[in-house]
Design a protein around this motif. Structure first.
Motif, PDB file in Angstrom:
ATOM      1  N   VAL A   1      24.338  19.180  35.431  1.00 30.73           N
ATOM      2  CA  VAL A   1      24.819  17.981  36.130  1.00 30.73           C
ATOM      3  C   VAL A   1      26.283  18.171  36.534  1.00 30.73           C
ATOM      4  O   VAL A   1      26.678  17.842  37.639  1.00 30.73           O
ATOM      5  N   GLN A   2      27.064  18.757  35.623  1.00 27.60           N
ATOM      6  CA  GLN A   2      28.478  19.021  35.893  1.00 27.60           C
ATOM      7  C   GLN A   2      29.054  19.947  34.858  1.00 27.60           C
ATOM      8  O   GLN A   2      28.508  20.004  33.756  1.00 27.60           O
ATOM      9  N   PRO A   3      30.122  20.645  35.122  1.00 27.17           N
ATOM     10  CA  PRO A   3      30.735  20.770  36.445  1.00 27.17           C
ATOM     11  C   PRO A   3      29.957  21.810  37.254  1.00 27.17           C
ATOM     12  O   PRO A   3      29.350  22.719  36.680  1.00 27.17           O
TER      13      PRO A   3
ATOM     14  N   ASP B   1      24.967   2.482  35.746  1.00 26.52           N
ATOM     15  CA  ASP B   1      25.103   3.594  34.808  1.00 26.52           C
ATOM     16  C   ASP B   1      25.476   4.726  35.745  1.00 26.52           C
ATOM     17  O   ASP B   1      24.629   5.229  36.483  1.00 26.52           O
ATOM     18  N   HIS B   2      26.734   5.116  35.761  1.00 31.13           N
ATOM     19  CA  HIS B   2      27.167   5.983  36.862  1.00 31.13           C
ATOM     20  C   HIS B   2      26.492   7.348  36.814  1.00 31.13           C
ATOM     21  O   HIS B   2      26.493   8.076  37.805  1.00 31.13           O
ATOM     22  N   TYR B   3      25.853   7.693  35.683  1.00 26.72           N
ATOM     23  CA  TYR B   3      25.119   8.960  35.661  1.00 26.72           C
ATOM     24  C   TYR B   3      23.946   8.930  36.633  1.00 26.72           C
ATOM     25  O   TYR B   3      23.525   9.966  37.141  1.00 26.72           O
ATOM     26  N   LEU B   4      23.436   7.748  36.922  1.00 30.63           N
ATOM     27  CA  LEU B   4      22.327   7.639  37.884  1.00 30.63           C
ATOM     28  C   LEU B   4      22.792   7.889  39.315  1.00 30.63           C
ATOM     29  O   LEU B   4      21.982   7.992  40.230  1.00 30.63           O
TER      30      LEU B   4
HETATM   31  C1  BG6 Z   1      31.890   6.819  30.595  1.00 38.53           C
HETATM   32  C2  BG6 Z   1      32.334   6.813  29.160  1.00 38.53           C
HETATM   33  O1  BG6 Z   1      30.779   5.997  30.753  1.00 38.53           O
HETATM   34  O2  BG6 Z   1      31.573   8.146  30.992  1.00 38.53           O
HETATM   35  C3  BG6 Z   1      33.502   7.753  28.965  1.00 38.53           C
HETATM   36  O3  BG6 Z   1      32.711   5.499  28.792  1.00 38.53           O
HETATM   37  C4  BG6 Z   1      33.191   9.113  29.512  1.00 38.53           C
HETATM   38  O4  BG6 Z   1      33.849   7.825  27.598  1.00 38.53           O
HETATM   39  C5  BG6 Z   1      32.650   9.026  30.934  1.00 38.53           C
HETATM   40  O5  BG6 Z   1      34.383   9.858  29.505  1.00 38.53           O
HETATM   41  C6  BG6 Z   1      32.186  10.370  31.450  1.00 38.53           C
HETATM   42  O6  BG6 Z   1      31.910  10.291  32.812  1.00 38.53           O
HETATM   43  P1  BG6 Z   1      31.945  11.587  33.722  1.00 38.53           P
HETATM   44  O7  BG6 Z   1      31.444  11.133  35.044  1.00 38.53           O
HETATM   45  O8  BG6 Z   1      33.335  12.073  33.744  1.00 38.53           O
HETATM   46  O9  BG6 Z   1      31.027  12.570  33.063  1.00 38.53           O
END
Ligand code: BG6
Length: 481
Positions: A368-370, A174-177
């Motif tokens: 968290v961003q930006p 879960d790339h948010y982690l």
């Molecule tokens: C992904 C979603 O998991 O996260 C996308 O599938 C979304 O729809 C993206 O745009 C957002 O990621 P980030 O890192 O740009 O906030």
């Protein structure tokens, strides 16, 4: 282990995720000397092509700074490409032979990254298990959502994986982690005595966790329409943030201790009810000022009568001693006015007011961003002769305080974690089960009843109903969020 050969195998090497995200990520890790020295990279996909074709396609997504050209050449020399189908064992046997050739010495480790569509997921994992397991080191697999689309399909997938690999081998991204401020949540909470004692229902009125994006599903409508924003962002990214904000202090920083607490807090959440959710879908702004943007239904890859939400606001309650009755508001949407992801912890009004209602609520904001930032809104006397109140901020904006280079990209950090074998920032199977338990009933209800999302204009702040909802859930609106 870093002295031994490692092989990183990217399945789905000809796809979008590979060229836009994974190749650049492994290049940056390589460039910064973060990977084991003897790392070899293999791309694998159906397309018959050579590694120079892969290089050509990913070129525009990879930054090469002056002076790095030679290293970039070396990076591509460490890369290879092996075409093959996803469902034929013999192709994986060929891949295995190619990998083996490179694995000199007593120990050799393998990491498989599955950047493939969910339809071939089962075939790919079975074939890795049957033909490509390292016999003299570890084998780890990195997988990305979608992990099913409801509780039933997700547990089918989990059972399938559990039949092939041990949980310690499975890295669910879960790339948010991997984001700096998400990782910072535990430090903020558990390394500061100022927050610990007030982090509860007695002092906090509500928590808002939001995700906003200024673009629609352009080009991804096909995938998105089957999933919708609740599955795409809320059920994973926002719920992960929530569990870090709300969990009890773990016994230690051991990954399983942390994940035990995350699961525990999720278990206290009852499934979301119909009255606690608002869904929206963006419409075009043909006569709007500035850029003309098309609506969700104008996307040719989206069915004309689609009721898939591109915006959702849901309120969850955590039924434990710390949080009972406190709304955690999850809000996410595409095609909104800005890109922003943040957490707002809103404190209660000060009791026994002596300032005629002029004291606004304290709010701790974790952006968290930006632009990573942590700031605390508080009341202060406005400087000068008068005795007026002013709302101000204790502000830790990272760009002012730290060099930008100190904040690595989420994917870089997570892929490096896999090399190092730390699962702290990856989703454990039981977390996933809980996430689906919370969301599946409402997803089914919305689908079965064909609930129509409320329209909002591309580029707006979202459906106007959302502000009313926030106020109803004890979140006092001040400023622009
Ligand atoms: C992904 C979603 O998991 O996260 C996308 O599938 C979304 O729809 C993206 O745009 C957002 O990621 P980030 O890192 O740009 O906030």
């Amino acid at each position: 282990d870093f002295e031994y050969p490692h092989t990183f195998i990217l399945l789905g090497a000809s796809g979008d995720l590979a060229k836009k995200k994974i190749y650049p990520t492994i290049w940056y890790l390589y460039r910064d000397n973060l990977l084991p020295e003897k790392t070899k990279f293999f791309g694998y996909a159906r397309t018959k092509q050579s590694i120079s074709d892969v290089r050509e396609k990913s070129k525009k997504y990879m930054k090469v700074r002056a002076g790095e050209e030679e290293k970039f050449e070396k990076f591509w020399q460490a890369n290879d490409y092996c075409p093959g189908s996803y469902d034929k064992r013999v192709d994986y046997e060929i891949l295995n032979q190619s990998i083996t050739k490179f694995e000199k010495g007593p120990i050799a480790n393998r990491i498989f990254y599955l950047a493939v569509p969910p339809t071939v997921f089962e075939d790919v994992t079975v074939n890795i298990r049957n033909a490509c397991i390292s016999i003299k080191g570890f084998t780890r697999v990195i997988i990305e959502k979608p992990f099913g689309r409801d509780d039933v399909s997700s547990s089918k997938l989990s059972n399938h994986l559990a039949g092939l690999f041990k949980e310690e081998q499975i890295y669910r991204i879960d790339h948010y982690l991997g984001k700096e401020m998400v990782q910072n949540l535990m430090t903020i909470r558990f390394a500061n005595q100022i927050f610990g004692p007030s982090w509860n229902r007695e002092n906090i009125a509500s928590v808002l966790i939001s995700f906003k994006e200024p673009f629609g599903t352009e080009g991804r409508g096909g995938y998105f329409d089957d999933f919708g924003i609740i599955r795409d962002v809320m059920q994973n990214h926002l719920l992960q943030i929530l569990s870090l904000v709300a969990m009890e202090k773990p016994v230690s920083l051991n990954p399983n201790d942390i994940r035990d607490e995350k699961v525990k807090v999720l278990r206290h959440i009852r499934p979301i009810k119909r009255e606690d959710i608002l869904i929206g879908q963006y419409v075009g702004n043909p006569d709007g000022q500035g850029d003309e943007k098309l609506g969700y239904l104008d996307d040719p890859t989206v069915p004309k009568d689609s009721v898939t939400p591109t915006y959702a606001l849901a309120v969850v309650y955590i039924n434990n001693a710390r949080w009972q009755g406190i709304p955690f508001i999850l809000r996410c949407g595409k095609a909104l006015n800005e890109r922003k992801a943040e957490v707002r912890v809103q404190y209660r009004d000060v009791p026994g007011d002596i300032f005629d209602g002029h004291a606004k609520r304290n709010e701790l904001v974790i952006r968290v961003q930006p632009g990573e930032a942590l700031y605390l809104k508080l009341m202060s006397k406005s400087p000068g002769m008068k005795f007026d109140l002013v709302e101000t901020e204790l502000d830790l904006t990272y760009s002012m305080r730290y060099r930008e280079a100190d904040v690595p990209d989420a994917y870089e950090r997570l892929i490096l974690d896999v090399f190092m074998g730390t699962q702290m920032h990856f989703v454990r199977n039981d977390e996933l089960t809980e996430a689906w338990r919370i969301f599946t009933p409402i997803l089914n209800e919305l689908e079965e009843q064909h609930v129509k999302p409320v329209p909002y204009t591309y580029g707006s702040r979202g459906p106007s109903e959302a502000d009313k909802t926030l106020a109803n859930y004890d979140f006092k609106y001040s400023g622009s969020y």
